[in-house]
Each structure stands twice: as structure tokens, then as C-alpha cells.
Design a protein around this motif. Sequence first.
Motif, PDB file in Angstrom:
ATOM      1  N   PHE A  11       0.840  -1.187   0.000  1.00 31.24           N
ATOM      2  CA  PHE A  11       0.000   0.000   0.000  1.00 31.24           C
ATOM      3  C   PHE A  11       0.884   1.248   0.000  1.00 31.24           C
ATOM      4  O   PHE A  11       2.087   1.177   0.231  1.00 31.24           O
ATOM      5  CB  PHE A  11      -0.955   0.023   1.200  1.00 31.24           C
ATOM      6  CG  PHE A  11      -0.283   0.142   2.543  1.00 31.24           C
ATOM      7  CD1 PHE A  11      -0.202   1.376   3.180  1.00 31.24           C
ATOM      8  CD2 PHE A  11       0.264  -0.963   3.163  1.00 31.24           C
ATOM      9  CE1 PHE A  11       0.414   1.500   4.409  1.00 31.24           C
ATOM     10  CE2 PHE A  11       0.881  -0.849   4.391  1.00 31.24           C
ATOM     11  CZ  PHE A  11       0.949   0.380   5.015  1.00 31.24           C
ATOM     12  N   SER A  19       5.396  -2.351   1.945  1.00 35.62           N
ATOM     13  CA  SER A  19       5.083  -3.738   1.590  1.00 35.62           C
ATOM     14  C   SER A  19       5.766  -4.669   2.583  1.00 35.62           C
ATOM     15  O   SER A  19       6.810  -4.350   3.147  1.00 35.62           O
ATOM     16  CB  SER A  19       5.507  -4.064   0.160  1.00 35.62           C
ATOM     17  OG  SER A  19       6.901  -4.109   0.057  1.00 35.62           O
ATOM     18  N   GLN A  62      -6.498  -2.669   3.500  1.00 40.74           N
ATOM     19  CA  GLN A  62      -6.058  -3.365   2.293  1.00 40.74           C
ATOM     20  C   GLN A  62      -6.314  -4.862   2.425  1.00 40.74           C
ATOM     21  O   GLN A  62      -6.273  -5.421   3.524  1.00 40.74           O
ATOM     22  CB  GLN A  62      -4.549  -3.139   2.064  1.00 40.74           C
ATOM     23  CG  GLN A  62      -4.116  -1.688   2.090  1.00 40.74           C
ATOM     24  CD  GLN A  62      -4.844  -0.846   1.064  1.00 40.74           C
ATOM     25  OE1 GLN A  62      -4.940  -1.222  -0.089  1.00 40.74           O
ATOM     26  NE2 GLN A  62      -5.366   0.279   1.509  1.00 40.74           N
TER      27      GLN A  62
END
Length: 148
Positions: A11, A19, A62
Motif C-alpha cells: 500500500f 510492503s 487493504q
Amino acid sequence: MNHSLTVGIEFYFKGESFSSSVTIDLDEHFQAGRDVSHIYDMLAKEIGLDEYRHEYDVMVMQDLICKSAEGIAEKYVENGQVDWQGLAEAWQKEADLMVLQPIANKFFNVESLADEPKLAAALLEAYRVGQDKSLHLAKRNMDWNEVF
């Protein structure tokens, strides 16, 4: 058999890329009664985030991406997405059947409950009813003890 998932997340927050990925031992994960939120916490730790940072809030919005799966997990991953509910139920069933296998062998001379699905289903049902009744009795006893 090794039951594991390697999951990751990627993200951006304020133009900075984040990450991370972690490998989850599903036996340890489910035995400890953990859920998906624990995986986000593991990923946050890898990135160096704590739950009080805005980046953490963005991260938990996410989707987790499954990068690899082993054992029982393979059946519950499609296009990088994990069916967490199905995986948890399948893992629990396999764990329960491991407890029941020696009983089937001792009393019915059945080497593998996989070869006897009706017997497996019956033993599993009886085992789960016993667990439910045990939990109910434990709760009732706690309620009774609170009276005194």
C-alpha cells in the motif's frame, strides 16, 4: 503435514510505498485462537508500524494477498485471496479428526477415517456435541459458583 500461508500486503501512504509479507504456520495460528487481525499485526511489525500510526489504519483497509499456500490452505486460496472462514473450518475439522483417528482404529479397526466418511462424520458429530455440552456445563457451573 505443513499447513502454512505466505501472505503479503502492499500500500501507499502519502506517496511512500509500504510492503511486507509473512509466513503463517496455520497450526500455531488456529491453535492459539487467532484471527486475520493478528496477521495484520504481524505485517505491521515487519514494516515497523504500530497500531497508533495512520499508516496502520491504511494498511488494515487493504486486502491480504496470498503468495503461497501449503497443506490444507491450498484448497482455500483463489486468485491470491484466502477464504478465511472455509480455511478455519477445514483446519478445525482436520484437527478434530486427528483426535478421533486413534479411537476409530481402536474400536473399529479403521486405519484411515478418510476411507470411512460416514464413520468419520458420526464420530465428528458426537465429538462436537460432547464439546458443546462440556462448554455448556462449564458455563452453568461458573454461574452456579457466582451465586455463592
